[in-house]
Design a protein around this motif. Structure first.
Motif, PDB file in Angstrom:
ATOM      1  N   LEU A  89     -46.913 -65.450   6.522  1.00  0.00           N
ATOM      2  CA  LEU A  89     -46.901 -66.244   5.288  1.00  0.00           C
ATOM      3  C   LEU A  89     -48.261 -66.928   5.179  1.00  0.00           C
ATOM      4  O   LEU A  89     -48.535 -67.879   5.915  1.00  0.00           O
ATOM      5  CB  LEU A  89     -45.773 -67.284   5.374  1.00  0.00           C
ATOM      6  CG  LEU A  89     -45.341 -67.969   4.076  1.00  0.00           C
ATOM      7  CD1 LEU A  89     -44.010 -68.666   4.282  1.00  0.00           C
ATOM      8  CD2 LEU A  89     -46.361 -68.932   3.556  1.00  0.00           C
ATOM      9  N   ASP A  90     -49.131 -66.411   4.330  1.00  0.00           N
ATOM     10  CA  ASP A  90     -50.424 -67.080   4.135  1.00  0.00           C
ATOM     11  C   ASP A  90     -50.292 -67.982   2.914  1.00  0.00           C
ATOM     12  O   ASP A  90     -50.169 -67.494   1.787  1.00  0.00           O
ATOM     13  CB  ASP A  90     -51.566 -66.070   3.943  1.00  0.00           C
ATOM     14  CG  ASP A  90     -52.929 -66.784   3.980  1.00  0.00           C
ATOM     15  OD1 ASP A  90     -53.071 -67.759   4.748  1.00  0.00           O
ATOM     16  OD2 ASP A  90     -53.837 -66.385   3.234  1.00  0.00           O
ATOM     17  N   GLY A  91     -50.284 -69.275   3.170  1.00  0.00           N
ATOM     18  CA  GLY A  91     -50.125 -70.252   2.090  1.00  0.00           C
ATOM     19  C   GLY A  91     -48.881 -71.104   2.305  1.00  0.00           C
ATOM     20  O   GLY A  91     -48.058 -71.250   1.402  1.00  0.00           O
ATOM     21  N   THR A  92     -48.748 -71.682   3.505  1.00  0.00           N
ATOM     22  CA  THR A  92     -47.517 -72.450   3.808  1.00  0.00           C
ATOM     23  C   THR A  92     -47.400 -73.690   2.895  1.00  0.00           C
ATOM     24  O   THR A  92     -46.299 -74.022   2.456  1.00  0.00           O
ATOM     25  CB  THR A  92     -47.509 -72.896   5.289  1.00  0.00           C
ATOM     26  OG1 THR A  92     -48.719 -73.572   5.576  1.00  0.00           O
ATOM     27  CG2 THR A  92     -47.349 -71.730   6.230  1.00  0.00           C
ATOM     28  N   LYS A 124     -66.950 -67.217   5.921  1.00  0.00           N
ATOM     29  CA  LYS A 124     -66.743 -65.851   5.403  1.00  0.00           C
ATOM     30  C   LYS A 124     -67.457 -65.656   4.067  1.00  0.00           C
ATOM     31  O   LYS A 124     -67.564 -66.590   3.277  1.00  0.00           O
ATOM     32  CB  LYS A 124     -65.247 -65.605   5.122  1.00  0.00           C
ATOM     33  CG  LYS A 124     -64.319 -66.043   6.200  1.00  0.00           C
ATOM     34  CD  LYS A 124     -62.849 -66.059   5.742  1.00  0.00           C
ATOM     35  CE  LYS A 124     -62.011 -66.768   6.811  1.00  0.00           C
ATOM     36  NZ  LYS A 124     -60.581 -66.842   6.463  1.00  0.00           N
ATOM     37  N   GLN A 164     -62.481 -71.943  -1.907  1.00  0.00           N
ATOM     38  CA  GLN A 164     -61.316 -72.777  -1.568  1.00  0.00           C
ATOM     39  C   GLN A 164     -61.664 -74.243  -1.816  1.00  0.00           C
ATOM     40  O   GLN A 164     -62.768 -74.688  -1.489  1.00  0.00           O
ATOM     41  CB  GLN A 164     -60.905 -72.545  -0.110  1.00  0.00           C
ATOM     42  CG  GLN A 164     -59.533 -73.125   0.189  1.00  0.00           C
ATOM     43  CD  GLN A 164     -58.912 -72.542   1.453  1.00  0.00           C
ATOM     44  OE1 GLN A 164     -59.602 -71.897   2.249  1.00  0.00           O
ATOM     45  NE2 GLN A 164     -57.628 -72.771   1.637  1.00  0.00           N
ATOM     46  N   ARG A 168     -65.782 -79.345   2.328  1.00  0.00           N
ATOM     47  CA  ARG A 168     -66.787 -78.629   3.130  1.00  0.00           C
ATOM     48  C   ARG A 168     -67.496 -77.522   2.337  1.00  0.00           C
ATOM     49  O   ARG A 168     -68.452 -76.933   2.837  1.00  0.00           O
ATOM     50  CB  ARG A 168     -66.129 -78.051   4.395  1.00  0.00           C
ATOM     51  CG  ARG A 168     -65.007 -77.069   4.149  1.00  0.00           C
ATOM     52  CD  ARG A 168     -64.426 -76.500   5.430  1.00  0.00           C
ATOM     53  NE  ARG A 168     -63.401 -75.499   5.166  1.00  0.00           N
ATOM     54  CZ  ARG A 168     -62.095 -75.713   5.183  1.00  0.00           C
ATOM     55  NH1 ARG A 168     -61.630 -76.901   5.488  1.00  0.00           N
ATOM     56  NH2 ARG A 168     -61.244 -74.730   4.922  1.00  0.00           N
ATOM     57  N   GLY A 189     -54.730 -69.944   0.758  1.00  0.00           N
ATOM     58  CA  GLY A 189     -54.490 -68.503   0.701  1.00  0.00           C
ATOM     59  C   GLY A 189     -55.768 -67.718   0.489  1.00  0.00           C
ATOM     60  O   GLY A 189     -55.942 -67.054  -0.532  1.00  0.00           O
ATOM     61  N   VAL A 191     -56.731 -65.051   2.124  1.00  0.00           N
ATOM     62  CA  VAL A 191     -56.591 -63.592   2.282  1.00  0.00           C
ATOM     63  C   VAL A 191     -56.365 -62.964   0.897  1.00  0.00           C
ATOM     64  O   VAL A 191     -57.079 -62.033   0.498  1.00  0.00           O
ATOM     65  CB  VAL A 191     -55.427 -63.227   3.235  1.00  0.00           C
ATOM     66  CG1 VAL A 191     -55.320 -61.706   3.382  1.00  0.00           C
ATOM     67  CG2 VAL A 191     -55.611 -63.867   4.610  1.00  0.00           C
ATOM     68  N   GLY A 211     -62.734 -70.674   6.246  1.00  0.00           N
ATOM     69  CA  GLY A 211     -61.268 -70.675   6.307  1.00  0.00           C
ATOM     70  C   GLY A 211     -60.818 -70.316   7.709  1.00  0.00           C
ATOM     71  O   GLY A 211     -61.609 -70.381   8.660  1.00  0.00           O
ATOM     72  N   GLU A 215     -57.161 -65.292   9.719  1.00  0.00           N
ATOM     73  CA  GLU A 215     -57.096 -64.729   8.357  1.00  0.00           C
ATOM     74  C   GLU A 215     -58.320 -63.861   8.079  1.00  0.00           C
ATOM     75  O   GLU A 215     -58.257 -62.888   7.328  1.00  0.00           O
ATOM     76  CB  GLU A 215     -57.045 -65.859   7.308  1.00  0.00           C
ATOM     77  CG  GLU A 215     -55.716 -66.588   7.215  1.00  0.00           C
ATOM     78  CD  GLU A 215     -55.614 -67.797   8.148  1.00  0.00           C
ATOM     79  OE1 GLU A 215     -56.386 -67.870   9.139  1.00  0.00           O
ATOM     80  OE2 GLU A 215     -54.755 -68.663   7.912  1.00  0.00           O
TER      81      GLU A 215
HETATM   82  O1  LIG Z   1     -56.252 -75.527   4.985  1.00  0.00           O
HETATM   83  P1  LIG Z   1     -57.509 -75.433   5.796  1.00  0.00           P
HETATM   84  O2  LIG Z   1     -57.423 -76.246   7.047  1.00  0.00           O
HETATM   85  O3  LIG Z   1     -58.691 -75.752   4.978  1.00  0.00           O
HETATM   86  O4  LIG Z   1     -57.661 -73.917   6.317  1.00  0.00           O
HETATM   87  C1  LIG Z   1     -57.902 -72.796   5.497  1.00  0.00           C
HETATM   88  C2  LIG Z   1     -56.884 -71.744   5.761  1.00  0.00           C
HETATM   89  O5  LIG Z   1     -55.601 -72.232   5.318  1.00  0.00           O
HETATM   90  C3  LIG Z   1     -55.016 -71.331   4.386  1.00  0.00           C
HETATM   91  O6  LIG Z   1     -55.419 -71.705   3.069  1.00  0.00           O
HETATM   92  C4  LIG Z   1     -53.495 -71.354   4.469  1.00  0.00           C
HETATM   93  O7  LIG Z   1     -53.066 -71.176   5.793  1.00  0.00           O
HETATM   94  P2  LIG Z   1     -51.546 -71.499   6.205  1.00  0.00           P
HETATM   95  O8  LIG Z   1     -50.677 -70.512   5.531  1.00  0.00           O
HETATM   96  O9  LIG Z   1     -51.527 -71.345   7.705  1.00  0.00           O
HETATM   97  O10 LIG Z   1     -51.228 -72.900   5.744  1.00  0.00           O
HETATM   98  C5  LIG Z   1     -55.674 -70.007   4.742  1.00  0.00           C
HETATM   99  O11 LIG Z   1     -55.547 -69.032   3.749  1.00  0.00           O
HETATM  100  C6  LIG Z   1     -57.084 -70.443   5.019  1.00  0.00           C
HETATM  101  O12 LIG Z   1     -57.766 -69.464   5.775  1.00  0.00           O
END
Ligand SMILES: O=P(O)(O)OC[C@H]1O[C@](O)(COP(=O)(O)O)[C@@H](O)[C@@H]1O
Length: 333
Positions: A89-92, A124, A164, A168, A189, A191, A211, A215
């Motif tokens: 699940l990418d995007g908890t 990345k 994102q 940072r 998310g 990916v 990120g 991922e």
């Molecule tokens: O939220 P952070 O700490 O900035 O980390 C970025 C990473 O978190 C995510 O946005 C979501 O990850 P999770 O599903 O583990 O919450 C990834 O897609 C991304 O690589």
């Protein structure tokens, strides 16, 4: 690896997507992640591979996970040995709020093909096939935007980059604004967003930022299948993360190295599969329809042939053993 593996992999991401979709908007990110992990683990049992998880998910936020070193698959005498990278699940955070861009993903490659990246941050840069060869992580964000614009035959103010939404990344936002480049910010998310760079209809020309490392490896496998390009650098953001890299045997030299897409995912014996959980740029999310059924949309790709297949499915949830068991366990209808 046999081409028929593609559909078997889709069943695995579908299972994780269906299970976690039951948690959409319920404010329970660990519940959603846990259900996705368990469904994925169970679904792997019928896939004819002898797999070892080299990239698991969850370490960064200590969520439930398919842990690194875990063996998955049927592991029969004729099963092929493979490296597996998963993010059930990418995007908890997104699923907990019912927001778009959540997917379930796996990448599989022949033994030794996937980089055992640490569970730290990674810098990345990702582009689609049109800008292959134009990116260089040793150069500035501004130089990269200009190089990609030239490769794509667009002016910088005709380009859209995905970033994102994190402080940072202010240096990227400043560079893009200076060049008049449109920015598509996303909450979580990376990916799904990185994959979107390889599909013209999404309008995203490039993704840049820092990120998750795990991922990053999964993304590289997908981008390889689609003929795009990616560079990365392991990028620990805290002393704790630096120590974690050392614990895993990474040297300072390796941490400074710019990794090419081949360093991240070697060769072309690679498969990638993803299923949408909530609506995204590329994949529809799980839709619960009448009669206790649900629709899913997935994509599965193979680097060797470059074939990209979209798979639409309708699932009868009460006939799906994995889902029935999990919903009982989590007391969800
Ligand atoms: O939220 P952070 O700490 O900035 O980390 C970025 C990473 O978190 C995510 O946005 C979501 O990850 P999770 O599903 O583990 O919450 C990834 O897609 C991304 O690589």
């Amino acid at each position: 690896m046999d081409r028929n593996l593609a559909l078997e992999l889709v069943r695995v991401t579908e299972a994780a997507a269906l299970a976690s979709s039951k948690f959409m908007g319920k404010g329970d990110k660990n519940g959603a992640d846990g259900a996705a992990v368990e469904a994925m683990r169970r679904a792997f049992e019928s896939v004819n591979i002898s797999g070892e998880v080299v990239i698991g998910e969850g370490e960064l936020d200590e969520a439930p996970m398919l842990y690194i070193g875990e063996k998955v698959g049927k592991s029969a005498s004729d099963s092929i040995e493979v490296d597996i990278a998963v993010d059930p699940l990418d995007g908890t955070t997104l699923i907990a709020k019912g927001l778009p861009n959540v997917i379930s993903v796996i990448a599989i490659g022949s033994k030794g093909s996937l980089l055992n990246a640490p569970d730290t941050y990674m810098k990345k840069i990702v582009v689609g096939p049109g800008a292959k060869g134009a990116i260089d992580l040793n150069k500035t964000a501004e130089e990269n935007i200009i190089a990609v614009s030239k490769a794509l035959g667009k002016k910088t103010n005709q380009m859209t980059i995905a970033v994102q939404d994190r402080e940072r990344h202010n240096y990227i936002i400043d560079a893009a604004r200076k060049l008049g480049t449109r920015i598509q910010m996303f909450g979580d998310g990376d990916v799904a967003t990185a994959i979107a760079t390889c599909f013209d209809e999404t309008g995203i020309d490039m993704m840049m930022g820092i990120g998750g490392g795990p991922e990053g490896v999964i993304t590289a496998a997908a981008i390889k299948c689609m003929g795009g390009d990616m560079q990365a650098q392991i990028y620990p953001l805290s002393e704790q993360e630096v120590n974690r890299c050392y614990e895993l045997g990474f040297t300072d030299e390796e941490l400074e190295k710019v990794l090419t897409i081949d360093d991240l995912a070697k060769g072309d014996n690679l498969f990638f599969a993803a299923t949408g959980i909530t609506e995204g740029d590329l994949l529809s999310g799980v839709k619960h329809i009448g009669g206790n059924r649900a629709k899913t949309q997935s994509v599965v790709m193979r680097a060797k042939t470059g074939t990209i297949r979209f798979v639409d499915a309708i699932h009868s949830l009460d006939k799906n053993d994995i889902l029935v068991d999990l919903m009982k366990k989590y007391s969800i209808e």
